[in-house]
Write an enzyme that holds these catalytic residues in place. Structure first.
Site, PDB file in Angstrom:
ATOM      1  N   GLN A  92      47.941  54.747  34.692  1.00 50.58           N
ATOM      2  CA  GLN A  92      49.374  54.511  34.593  1.00 50.58           C
ATOM      3  C   GLN A  92      49.981  55.236  33.408  1.00 50.58           C
ATOM      4  OE1 GLN A  92      49.944  50.306  32.537  1.00 50.58           O
ATOM      5  NE2 GLN A  92      48.302  50.180  34.090  1.00 50.58           N
ATOM      6  N   HIS A  94      54.017  55.047  31.091  1.00 47.44           N
ATOM      7  CA  HIS A  94      55.261  54.302  30.887  1.00 47.44           C
ATOM      8  C   HIS A  94      56.379  55.254  30.484  1.00 47.44           C
ATOM      9  CE1 HIS A  94      52.667  50.867  31.125  1.00 47.44           C
ATOM     10  NE2 HIS A  94      51.988  51.252  30.062  1.00 47.44           N
ATOM     11  N   GLU A 129      52.383  50.909  23.654  1.00 44.16           N
ATOM     12  CA  GLU A 129      51.334  49.893  23.565  1.00 44.16           C
ATOM     13  C   GLU A 129      50.399  50.203  22.408  1.00 44.16           C
ATOM     14  OE1 GLU A 129      49.212  50.099  27.233  1.00 44.16           O
ATOM     15  OE2 GLU A 129      50.861  49.340  28.448  1.00 44.16           O
ATOM     16  N   HIS A 273      46.964  56.843  31.216  1.00 41.63           N
ATOM     17  CA  HIS A 273      45.837  56.108  30.645  1.00 41.63           C
ATOM     18  C   HIS A 273      45.359  55.018  31.588  1.00 41.63           C
ATOM     19  CE1 HIS A 273      49.338  53.609  29.654  1.00 41.63           C
ATOM     20  NE2 HIS A 273      48.506  52.576  29.572  1.00 41.63           N
ATOM     21  N   ARG A 292      52.342  54.085  38.283  1.00 36.74           N
ATOM     22  CA  ARG A 292      50.899  54.111  38.528  1.00 36.74           C
ATOM     23  C   ARG A 292      50.469  55.364  39.283  1.00 36.74           C
ATOM     24  NH1 ARG A 292      52.752  48.891  39.032  1.00 36.74           N
ATOM     25  NH2 ARG A 292      51.736  47.398  37.626  1.00 36.74           N
TER      26      ARG A 292
END
Length: 407
Positions: A92, A94, A129, A273, A292
């Site tokens: 995925q 972001h 993240e 990642h 994804r």
């Protein structure tokens, strides 16, 4: 201070042991993938007579701090988790904040319901993240250098059946630099699009390639560059859990990392990642925006993934702690402090904070108020409350919004 009750998410990829052991519970065989600590609407922590999301909404400027509200709105900008993976999570990436805002507006204008399975943008926020390993933790993060990917495919082609070689030749052709501008990005994008765009062919191919009996190679082999293990081992691992999934071949193109206990990895927008396995404390911007690319049964939008992914082979960002034990991600949405031993130590915080104990025991004091935290316990401290001091030994994590670097 508000003691929190938190939700365990039982996603199928979760380990049945890691989180129950932290919580002091007997594992019952149910996957325990993530423990959510925060105010995310999907599973907000419980507090007093309500949940943390609603409790903050009653007085956001006081509980979050006016500065936080000015930047992030009347919402807790981060979500803290314990993550425990038995198998791989989806490959995925972001979006950036700008991409999220534009994508959300575009899907709204098209009349796509926010909860529709095929919707890409469920809010207007980015989702950087950071994962902090509590033990050995394996991850795929960003693309390997083109020569290493080509060497891997060439190694597979040499051992593959004649019937499979045309697909491998096409993959190698996509990975061949053309000598033009943004050469690497063009080749990485072309190879990813080929494998995922022809999933009906490359998914079964991945299974056959994983079954090849290849001789092992040393760490100095060209195909090992950017991978902590033999890439064939990665292929075997992911195809065992996701047979027929073309994303397993994308996994071969990504960097394979192994974090040791105490090490951290930061991920910014656009980084492709997947976490493969292990136990860690994760902190992220509070968002549901995920594009994804494989290792999943969920919606894949290849065109939108292409628009978000940064196609380069830049080294992953390993985040080192500062003198206070604080690690930072790629943005100011969050910072994470780890404390192993303390005697009336003031925490590092900006605005509101969540304190989570994963081992041992700590006393948290804020002004005249104090509370005890053992494994799995957590507490929310509002921005208006006195700076907490902690005493104890074990593992205590402090989540807060971004902090200035120490002088």
């Amino acid at each position: 201070m508000q003691k929190l009750t938190n939700t365990v998410r039982d996603y199928a990829w979760g380990s049945p042991t890691g989180i129950p052991e932290i919580l002091g519970r007997e594992p019952d065989g149910t996957p325990a993938a993530e423990l959510w600590i925060g105010a995310h609407p999907g599973a907000p922590s419980g507090v007093e007579d309500t949940d943390l999301r609603e409790w903050i909404a009653r007085d956001p400027h006081t509980r979050l701090g006016a500065g936080s509200v000015d930047v992030y709105g009347e919402r807790l900008p981060f979500l803290l988790k314990i993550l425990s993976a038995r198998t791989a999570l989806s490959i995925q990436a972001h979006p950036s904040r700008g991409q999220a805002q534009a994508g959300y507006a575009r899907e709204d204008a098209a009349g796509v319901p926010v909860d529709a399975p095929h919707r890409n943008y469920r809010d207007t926020w980015h989702k950087p993240e950071l994962i902090h390993a509590l033990g050995d933790f394996d991850a795929l993060c960003g693309f390997r250098p083109l020569p290493a990917i080509r060497a891997t495919v060439e190694r597979l082609r040499a051992a593959a059946s004649p019937a499979d070689r045309p697909l491998l030749e096409a993959w190698l052709t996509a990975l061949t630099p053309s000598g033009g501008q943004d050469d690497e990005a063009v080749a990485l994008r072309a190879a990813t699009d080929l494998v995922l765009g022809r999933a009906a062919e490359y998914g079964p191919l991945a299974d056959r390639l994983a079954a090849l009996d290849l001789p092992g190679v040393g760490a100095d082999h060209p195909c090992r560059q950017g991978s902590a293990v033999d890439p064939q081992d990665t292929l075997r691992e992911v195809t065992a859990d996701f047979p027929g999934d073309a994303g397993t071949l994308v996994a071969l193109m990504l960097r394979r990392l192994r974090l040791r206990a105490g090490e951290s990895l930061a991920l910014d927008a656009g980084v492709l990642h997947a976490y493969l396995g292990g136990l860690g404390v994760e902190i992220m911007a509070s968002s549901d925006n995920v594009l994804r690319g494989g290792l999943t049964s969920k919606h894949i939008d290849l065109a939108e993934l292409d628009a978000v992914v940064v196609y380069d082979s830049v080294e992953p960002q390993r985040a080192a702690p500062d003198a206070r034990g604080v690690v930072r991600g790629a943005t100011d949405d969050f910072a994470l402090q780890r404390i192993d031993s303390a005697a009336d130590l003031p925490i590092a915080r900006s605005g509101a904070a969540i304190l989570l104990c994963t081992a041992g025991g700590f006393t948290v004091r804020s002004g005249e108020e104090s509370t005890e935290l053992a494994g799995g316990d957590s507490v929310f401290v509002g921005a208006d409350e006195p700076l907490p001091h902690v005493t104890g030994t074990g593992q205590l994590f402090v989540a807060t919004t971004g902090l200035p670097a120490p002088a």
